[in-house]
Design a protein around this motif. Structure first.
Motif, PDB file in Angstrom:
ATOM      1  N   ARG A 180       0.801  -1.220   0.000  1.00 61.41           N
ATOM      2  CA  ARG A 180       0.000   0.000   0.000  1.00 61.41           C
ATOM      3  C   ARG A 180       0.836   1.274   0.000  1.00 61.41           C
ATOM      4  NH1 ARG A 180      -3.519   0.078   4.841  1.00 61.41           N
ATOM      5  NH2 ARG A 180      -1.878  -1.172   5.754  1.00 61.41           N
ATOM      6  N   PHE A 181       1.914   1.295   0.784  1.00 57.69           N
ATOM      7  CA  PHE A 181       2.605   2.561   0.983  1.00 57.69           C
ATOM      8  C   PHE A 181       3.963   2.661   0.300  1.00 57.69           C
ATOM      9  CE2 PHE A 181      -0.245   2.011   4.656  1.00 57.69           C
ATOM     10  CZ  PHE A 181      -1.135   3.005   4.299  1.00 57.69           C
ATOM     11  N   MET A 182       4.661   1.558   0.122  1.00 55.58           N
ATOM     12  CA  MET A 182       5.953   1.647  -0.563  1.00 55.58           C
ATOM     13  C   MET A 182       5.762   1.476  -2.066  1.00 55.58           C
ATOM     14  SD  MET A 182       8.448  -0.274   2.133  1.00 55.58           S
ATOM     15  CE  MET A 182       9.945   0.182   1.325  1.00 55.58           C
ATOM     16  N   ARG A 183       5.088   0.396  -2.468  1.00 55.65           N
ATOM     17  CA  ARG A 183       4.920   0.149  -3.900  1.00 55.65           C
ATOM     18  C   ARG A 183       3.919   1.116  -4.534  1.00 55.65           C
ATOM     19  NH1 ARG A 183       2.629  -5.448  -5.907  1.00 55.65           N
ATOM     20  NH2 ARG A 183       0.667  -4.331  -5.912  1.00 55.65           N
ATOM     21  N   ALA A 184       2.755   1.306  -3.899  1.00 56.99           N
ATOM     22  CA  ALA A 184       1.710   2.152  -4.485  1.00 56.99           C
ATOM     23  C   ALA A 184       1.860   3.618  -4.100  1.00 56.99           C
ATOM     24  CB  ALA A 184       0.336   1.641  -4.060  1.00 56.99           C
ATOM     25  N   GLY A 185       2.726   3.931  -3.177  1.00 58.74           N
ATOM     26  CA  GLY A 185       2.936   5.316  -2.777  1.00 58.74           C
ATOM     27  C   GLY A 185       1.749   5.936  -2.060  1.00 58.74           C
ATOM     28  N   GLY A 186       0.917   5.117  -1.416  1.00 61.40           N
ATOM     29  CA  GLY A 186      -0.228   5.645  -0.677  1.00 61.40           C
ATOM     30  C   GLY A 186      -1.394   6.047  -1.554  1.00 61.40           C
TER      31      GLY A 186
END
Length: 149
Positions: free
Chosen positions: A25-31
């Protein structure tokens, strides 16, 4: 905040699921939702009845339900009929093949999706499960209630 997992399904997920979910959710998709680009944890303004059209504050433009920037402002009806809603966006990590036991190599089977995209993605699976549960309940009723008495 991540999507709650039903207790009966908890054993299907790997023990480090919270960490995997945070990475997706937060590293790959950038939030941001990987389907429509809505940002996690923010209130987003939606244009009611416009099939997912929303206002992106960061770029000061409307986006469609797939996250693409609209070239023109959405067709607007008279002011009395315009309905806009503001809702918070929360990302959840979704299994693209609906199988929580398989995440694929380098988590290719996982996607960070907002509530709307997650429901759209899972709609067919939800219909299938609803049908199966209704079928099962009718079968139990036939077996024990005596439709054939």
């Amino acid at each position: 905040m991540s999507m709650p997992i039903r207790p009966e399904h908890r054993w299907l997920y790997p023990i480090d699921w919270p960490e995997i979910s945070n990475i997706v959710r937060f590293m790959r998709a950038g939030g941001r939702c990987e389907h429509c680009r809505r940002p996690h944890g923010r209130y987003v303004t939606f244009l009611a009845g416009a099939d997912g059209v929303w206002w992106d504050v960061e770029i000061h433009a409307w986006r469609d339900g797939r996250g693409r920037r609209l070239r023109y402002a959405p067709d607007v009806v008279p002011l009395e009929a315009i309905r806009m809603t503001r809702k918070p966006v929360y990302l959840a990590t979704a299994h693209l093949n609906h199988d929580p036991t398989y995440s694929g190599p380098r988590w290719r089977n996982l996607a960070a999706l907002c509530q709307r995209c997650h429901m759209i993605h899972d709609a067919a699976e939800h219909r299938r499960r609803r049908w199966w549960n209704a079928f099962r309940m009718r079968a139990l009723g036939d077996l024990f209630s005596g439709r054939y008495s």
